[in-house]
Design an enzyme around this catalytic site. Structure first.
Site, PDB file in Angstrom:
ATOM      1  N   CYS A 133      -0.897   7.411  32.285  1.00 31.60           N
ATOM      2  CA  CYS A 133      -0.206   6.120  32.338  1.00 31.60           C
ATOM      3  C   CYS A 133       1.301   6.282  32.519  1.00 31.60           C
ATOM      4  CB  CYS A 133      -0.524   5.303  31.093  1.00 31.60           C
ATOM      5  SG  CYS A 133      -0.271   6.192  29.535  1.00 31.60           S
ATOM      6  N   HIS A 247       4.665   0.755  28.014  1.00 33.23           N
ATOM      7  CA  HIS A 247       5.494   1.945  27.867  1.00 33.23           C
ATOM      8  C   HIS A 247       6.848   1.738  28.542  1.00 33.23           C
ATOM      9  CE1 HIS A 247       2.103   3.876  26.227  1.00 33.23           C
ATOM     10  NE2 HIS A 247       1.754   4.681  27.207  1.00 33.23           N
TER      11      HIS A 247
END
Length: 343
Positions: A133, A247
């Site tokens: 990711c 994130h």
């Protein structure tokens, strides 16, 4: 467009649940949806397109029995290692969200906006790997800059949400915050993470490696080089932060010698790139943040500035929803591109 029999392995997990939402939002051409999970979850229900579908047990024969043509795997590396071959043998293309196949030389590692041409290599193994990711959102911002100036080195520090550790990570943060307000934080359970995550940051994600980096950090190094087909120097520090979702990354890019960074040219190249959006107005407190990116399919970039000392260095901040951009949405985009390229 013809429709496909689609399986989702890990149907009851965080990424599996998000996959159903993304498949629906993208109007994916589904003939039959086959949710798959372990025997513990088999028999439960998932909702898709206003219908409840029974989760089936993941077995060696389930792909052939259901004539699966596209199989999304999001149930952990050991599951992919054991069962992906059965999906391939049944004639399906496997799009794997785990780390198990990523660095296999004959398995394409794909971010469709960055290296769509690699999808054609799927026929060698029947598998297309979804990158980590944190790598996905980083290369989405690196690709246009490499095309602009040529990247020599990347230094990145990540601020990774607890949902990167799955449902258990999110639950642990919530429970610890509840314990904090009940003046019982010291007694709160620490299971998903090695240390308390509430009101804390943990500068370790995944296991330590002999070189002093962590496995997560080395994923960003090796995957970036494979995706971009270039031996870019990458140094990462990956940190878990008490954010539920999305994130963030602080990125420093060193361009080739002789480059003099034009910030406006950098901004324009990012703005033009597919699924990247610039939010960059520091004077008016406008920049990417997790609360902006959550539940979106965009990688947001801001805080763009040239280095004070070296004219060939630029710094910026990058944020994306890692459950979507960093997993489910990237996987669905891979599948759509695979269909577009003629399977």
């Amino acid at each position: 467009m013809r429709k496909f029999n689609v399986a989702v392995v890990g149907a009851t997990g965080a990424v599996g649940e998000e996959l159903f939402r993304v498949l629906k939002e993208y109007n994916f051409p589904i003939n039959k949806l086959v949710p798959l999970a372990s025997s513990r979850s088999a028999g439960s229900k998932v909702e898709f397109d206003d219908k409840e579908i029974t989760v089936l047990e993941l077995t060696e024969t389930c792909f052939a029995e259901n004539e699966v043509e596209i199989a999304f795997f999001s149930a952990g590396g050991s599951v992919s290692e054991k069962f992906a071959k059965y999906a391939v043998e049944a004639g399906a293309v496997v799009i794997d969200n785990t780390s198990h196949f990523r660095m296999e030389p004959n398995v394409p590692l794909v971010v469709p906006e960055v290296n769509p041409e690699d999808i054609a290599l799927w026929k060698e193994t029947g598998i297309i790997a979804n990158p980590n990711c944190s790598t996905i959102q980083m290369v989405l911002s690196l690709k246009p800059l490499d095309e602009l100036y040529g990247i020599k080195r990347v230094d990145v520090s990540t601020y990774q949400a607890v949902s990167g550790a799955g449902k258990t990570g999110m639950e642990e943060l919530v429970k610890q915050m509840q314990a904090f307000f009940a003046f019982q934080l010291e007694d709160a359970e620490k299971k998903a993470f090695a240390h308390q995550i509430a009101l804390n940051v943990i500068p370790q994600i995944d296991v330590a490696q002999p070189n002093g980096f962590t496995k997560e950090e080395m994923k960003m190094v090796k995957e970036t080089q494979k995706i971009m087909h270039k031996d870019i120097q990458v140094a990462a520090t990956c940190v878990r932060v008490p954010v539920l979702r999305s994130h963030s990354e602080s990125i420093t890019v060193t361009f080739n010698d002789g480059v003099e960074v034009d910030v406006e040219a950098v901004r324009e190249s990012l703005e033009r790139f597919e699924n990247v959006e610039v939010i960059d107005d520091l004077a008016n407190n406008a920049y990417p943040m997790p609360i902006i990116s959550t539940d979106t399919d965009i990688t947001y970039v801001g805080r763009i500035r040239r280095d004070v000392y070296q004219p060939n260095i630029v710094h910026f901040f990058n944020v994306a929803d890692q459950v979507r951009v960093g997993a489910a949405t990237n996987a669905v985009r891979i599948a759509l591109k695979w269909i577009e390229l003629g399977e």
